[in-house]
Scaffold this active site. Sequence first.
Site, short mmCIF file in Angstrom:
data_model
loop_
_atom_site.label_atom_id
_atom_site.label_comp_id
_atom_site.label_asym_id
_atom_site.label_seq_id
_atom_site.Cartn_x
_atom_site.Cartn_y
_atom_site.Cartn_z
N CYS A 93 1.36 -1.20 0.00
CA CYS A 93 0.48 0.30 -0.04
C CYS A 93 0.46 1.28 -0.04
CB CYS A 93 -0.96 0.28 1.13
SG CYS A 93 -2.33 1.52 1.04
N HIS A 135 -8.71 -4.19 -2.66
CA HIS A 135 -7.79 -3.27 -1.79
C HIS A 135 -8.01 -1.17 -1.95
CE1 HIS A 135 -3.93 -1.38 -0.19
NE2 HIS A 135 -3.94 -0.92 -0.69
N GLU A 136 -8.30 -1.06 -3.01
CA GLU A 136 -8.44 0.63 -3.28
C GLU A 136 -10.14 0.63 -2.72
OE1 GLU A 136 -5.97 2.29 -3.64
OE2 GLU A 136 -4.69 1.57 -4.32
N HIS A 139 -9.65 1.54 0.81
CA HIS A 139 -9.77 2.51 1.67
C HIS A 139 -10.80 3.55 1.51
CE1 HIS A 139 -5.07 2.79 2.14
NE2 HIS A 139 -5.50 1.96 0.62
#
Length: 162
Positions: A93, A135-136, A139
Site C-alpha cells: 500500500c 484494496h482501493e 480505503h
Amino acid sequence: MVQPILLLGDPRLYENSSPVSQEDLPNLRRTVEDLHDTLMAFREKYHAGRAIAAPQIGVPKRLIYMYIDRPVVFLNPTLEFPDPERMELLDDCMSFPGLLVKVERYRRCTVRCRDLDWRECRFTFEDDLSELIQHEYDHLDGILATMRAVDKRSLFFKPASR
C-alpha cells in the site's frame, strides 16, 4: 499537483468516505489530477503503484483512480463477487511503503460505478486487478490491508533495494 499520501496511523485513513454527487463533479476534476500526479510521483520513487483512493490524499470521497495502460476513474463504486473463489497474496500500500501484508481476497469481482461524465460503468476484474480494486475499495470504507491480515504473523518488510 502531487499531494502528500496519508500514512498508516493517520486517523483520516480509518474514516468512511462520502458518496460523490453529480454536483461534486466540477470540483473532482482537480482531485483526479492530484491523484494522477501523486500516483506517478509514487511510481517514480518506489517503482510500484497502479491505483490510489481519494482518502489516501485526504479527500474523503468515494473515488478511486487507476492507471494501468490508461486512466480509469471509479466514482461511487460497488463490488460484486460472482463466485466464492478466493486467493491469498502479499498486499502492499502507498500508505505504508515497505510493508507487505498477507491477505485473502476474491479472485474475481465486478465493479459498478460512475465515470467523470456521470455515466454508469461496469468492469470485471480477475486475479491481481481484482485484488487491486478490492484494496482501493477498502480505503473508501476506512479499511487498510493491515486490518485484513490473515493472522498475526502476516506482516513483512520488503527487502530494501540497493
